[in-house]
Enzyme design. Structure first.
Site, PDB file in Angstrom:
ATOM      1  N   PHE A  42       0.825  -1.201   0.000  1.00 46.81           N
ATOM      2  CA  PHE A  42       0.000   0.000   0.000  1.00 46.81           C
ATOM      3  C   PHE A  42       0.865   1.259   0.000  1.00 46.81           C
ATOM      4  O   PHE A  42       2.071   1.195   0.262  1.00 46.81           O
ATOM      5  CB  PHE A  42      -1.017   0.022   1.156  1.00 46.81           C
ATOM      6  CG  PHE A  42      -0.416   0.048   2.535  1.00 46.81           C
ATOM      7  CD1 PHE A  42      -0.263   1.240   3.214  1.00 46.81           C
ATOM      8  CD2 PHE A  42      -0.026  -1.123   3.168  1.00 46.81           C
ATOM      9  CE1 PHE A  42       0.278   1.283   4.496  1.00 46.81           C
ATOM     10  CE2 PHE A  42       0.520  -1.099   4.453  1.00 46.81           C
ATOM     11  CZ  PHE A  42       0.661   0.097   5.114  1.00 46.81           C
ATOM     12  N   ARG A  46       2.050  12.170   2.904  1.00 46.92           N
ATOM     13  CA  ARG A  46       1.711  13.291   3.800  1.00 46.92           C
ATOM     14  C   ARG A  46       2.567  14.507   3.474  1.00 46.92           C
ATOM     15  O   ARG A  46       3.639  14.390   2.882  1.00 46.92           O
ATOM     16  CB  ARG A  46       1.918  12.887   5.266  1.00 46.92           C
ATOM     17  CG  ARG A  46       3.374  12.530   5.628  1.00 46.92           C
ATOM     18  CD  ARG A  46       4.059  13.671   6.341  1.00 46.92           C
ATOM     19  NE  ARG A  46       5.475  13.459   6.599  1.00 46.92           N
ATOM     20  CZ  ARG A  46       6.456  13.794   5.787  1.00 46.92           C
ATOM     21  NH1 ARG A  46       6.201  14.329   4.609  1.00 46.92           N
ATOM     22  NH2 ARG A  46       7.727  13.622   6.121  1.00 46.92           N
ATOM     23  N   ARG A  59      17.427  22.054  13.074  1.00 41.65           N
ATOM     24  CA  ARG A  59      18.391  20.964  13.280  1.00 41.65           C
ATOM     25  C   ARG A  59      19.424  20.907  12.161  1.00 41.65           C
ATOM     26  O   ARG A  59      20.600  20.668  12.400  1.00 41.65           O
ATOM     27  CB  ARG A  59      17.617  19.642  13.365  1.00 41.65           C
ATOM     28  CG  ARG A  59      18.466  18.451  13.708  1.00 41.65           C
ATOM     29  CD  ARG A  59      17.612  17.291  14.216  1.00 41.65           C
ATOM     30  NE  ARG A  59      16.539  16.917  13.314  1.00 41.65           N
ATOM     31  CZ  ARG A  59      16.703  16.124  12.255  1.00 41.65           C
ATOM     32  NH1 ARG A  59      17.895  15.642  11.988  1.00 41.65           N
ATOM     33  NH2 ARG A  59      15.685  15.828  11.484  1.00 41.65           N
ATOM     34  N   ARG A  78       5.204   7.169   0.965  1.00 42.78           N
ATOM     35  CA  ARG A  78       5.742   5.944   1.574  1.00 42.78           C
ATOM     36  C   ARG A  78       5.092   4.750   0.888  1.00 42.78           C
ATOM     37  O   ARG A  78       3.872   4.702   0.763  1.00 42.78           O
ATOM     38  CB  ARG A  78       5.387   5.957   3.065  1.00 42.78           C
ATOM     39  CG  ARG A  78       6.222   5.060   3.890  1.00 42.78           C
ATOM     40  CD  ARG A  78       6.001   5.365   5.367  1.00 42.78           C
ATOM     41  NE  ARG A  78       6.855   6.433   5.865  1.00 42.78           N
ATOM     42  CZ  ARG A  78       6.723   6.976   7.076  1.00 42.78           C
ATOM     43  NH1 ARG A  78       5.754   6.567   7.888  1.00 42.78           N
ATOM     44  NH2 ARG A  78       7.548   7.929   7.475  1.00 42.78           N
ATOM     45  N   GLU A 114      22.120   3.947  12.549  1.00 42.74           N
ATOM     46  CA  GLU A 114      22.562   3.535  13.887  1.00 42.74           C
ATOM     47  C   GLU A 114      21.365   3.161  14.775  1.00 42.74           C
ATOM     48  O   GLU A 114      21.435   2.249  15.585  1.00 42.74           O
ATOM     49  CB  GLU A 114      23.350   4.676  14.505  1.00 42.74           C
ATOM     50  CG  GLU A 114      24.427   4.198  15.466  1.00 42.74           C
ATOM     51  CD  GLU A 114      25.146   5.401  16.069  1.00 42.74           C
ATOM     52  OE1 GLU A 114      25.643   6.218  15.276  1.00 42.74           O
ATOM     53  OE2 GLU A 114      25.167   5.492  17.307  1.00 42.74           O
ATOM     54  N   GLU A 140      10.210  13.135  -1.131  1.00 41.77           N
ATOM     55  CA  GLU A 140      10.967  11.956  -0.707  1.00 41.77           C
ATOM     56  C   GLU A 140      10.052  10.738  -0.788  1.00 41.77           C
ATOM     57  O   GLU A 140       8.969  10.730  -0.207  1.00 41.77           O
ATOM     58  CB  GLU A 140      11.452  12.140   0.739  1.00 41.77           C
ATOM     59  CG  GLU A 140      12.240  10.940   1.248  1.00 41.77           C
ATOM     60  CD  GLU A 140      12.579  11.072   2.729  1.00 41.77           C
ATOM     61  OE1 GLU A 140      13.757  11.287   3.035  1.00 41.77           O
ATOM     62  OE2 GLU A 140      11.662  10.959   3.565  1.00 41.77           O
TER      63      GLU A 140
END
Ligand code: 0O2
Ligand code: 0O2
Length: 266
Positions: A42, A46, A59, A78, A114, A140
């Site tokens: 699926f 967002r 950051r 995703r 990590e 992305e």
């Protein structure tokens, strides 16, 4: 903070997410129809929340006037897959598309982070058609298995709960859970190979049987009635006993006999 109109700023990202979701869901249906199996389970998408954009800019030291290039995942897609092998297949399919420009990929599967995070990321530039003309935006695309997604979702919530400062024992348990998710993926891949293998065996067996039965019929055509009847009798017996080795030997004998009959005939 700058006085930008965030709704207007986020508009092309919202459009990019909606369009990419539709396109990838269509790819999923197409693959399902063509191959009776889709490497995609699926798709979700967002637009990053304003507070998360601001946190990330701080950051990564991204100046406020460079958010569009400095933060690559304001638009995020995703794709979840069942098997690790599906990820490579999908990444290949995405990389050959002409409706987005592939900038680069991050392979956190070969090189897990990590934290234990595993996933395959592709950063693309996607052209959004707006009323003001074409606007390229960065997006992305994360591709991961269901097991990787399960782990990442839990880890993400825990990080949120502890505001990024996970206690050592939680970190350790997450690291063990990441190992378990990895083993689950490996185990599922081997089951997948078994399934493919047994599908292939079934296919081989079906081909063997249909070829042999056709050849026995042909022997009748060449008036080798006794031989053909004998082969048919042997076939029935071996089929009853599910003797695959015997069937293979019989197939060879039938083939030799048919070749001989053809040679003698003409
Ligand atoms: P289907 O056919 O129900 O799977 P939209 O309304 O299209 O703008 P969307 O896509 O509904 O937004 O929302 P989102 O949050 O981007 O994606 C959610 C999609 O992921 C939904 O599918 C969910 O069914 C699916 N999904 C979420 N979690 C899981 C899961 O654990 N397993 C499976 N199989 N699917 C999940 P759709 O698009 O509504 O289509
Ligand atoms: P969100 O929207 O909350 O998921 P960074 O490594 O974070 O300094 P960069 O270059 O964007 O910056 O890195 P990366 O590693 O490619 O991460 C982009 C996204 O991948 C993250 O988005 C997460 O969605 C996911 N990700 C990366 N590492 C981890 C991890 O250790 N655990 C989990 N659960 N997800 C991870 P954001 O910005 O965190 O935002």
């Amino acid at each position: 903070m700058d006085g930008r109109d965030w709704s207007k700023f986020l508009l092309p990202y919202e459009q990019a997410v909606e369009e990419l979701k539709i396109k990838l869901k269509l790819l999923r249906s197409e693959l399902k129809m063509r191959e009776e199996y889709s490497p995609m389970e699926f798709v979700t998408g967002r637009v990053k929340r304003i507070s998360s954009i601001l946190d990330k800019a701080k950051r990564l030291n991204v100046p406020m006037d460079q958010l569009e290039t400095g933060i690559e995942d304001i638009a995020g897609i995703r794709i979840m897959c069942q098997f690790v092998e599906d990820i490579e297949r999908l990444a290949g399919l995405i990389k050959q598309r002409h409706d987005m420009k592939i900038l680069y990929a991050k392979d956190y599967i070969t090189n897990k982070k990590e934290s234990g995070y595993r996933s395959y990321h592709i950063i693309v530039e996607y052209p959004v058609q707006t009323s003001l003309g074409m606007k390229p935006v960065l997006a992305e695309i994360q591709i991961r298995t269901l097991a990787m997604n399960f782990w990442a979702t839990i880890e993400h919530s825990l990080n949120y709960k502890y505001r990024g400062d996970l206690p050592e024992d939680v970190k350790e348990r997450l690291s063990k859970a990441a190992e378990a998710a990895y083993l689950l993926d490996t185990e599922m891949s081997s089951i997948r190979e078994d399934i493919t293998e047994s599908q292939k065996l079934f296919e081989d067996r079906s081909n063997l049987v249909s070829t042999m039965l056709n050849e026995i019929q042909e022997l009748y055509f060449y008036r080798r009635v006794r031989e053909a009847a004998h082969f048919q009798f042997c076939f029935n017996e071996l089929w009853e006993k599910e003797d695959i080795t015997g069937l293979k030997q019989l197939a060879e004998a039938v083939q030799t006999s048919l070749s001989k009959a053809k040679r003698e005939q003409g």
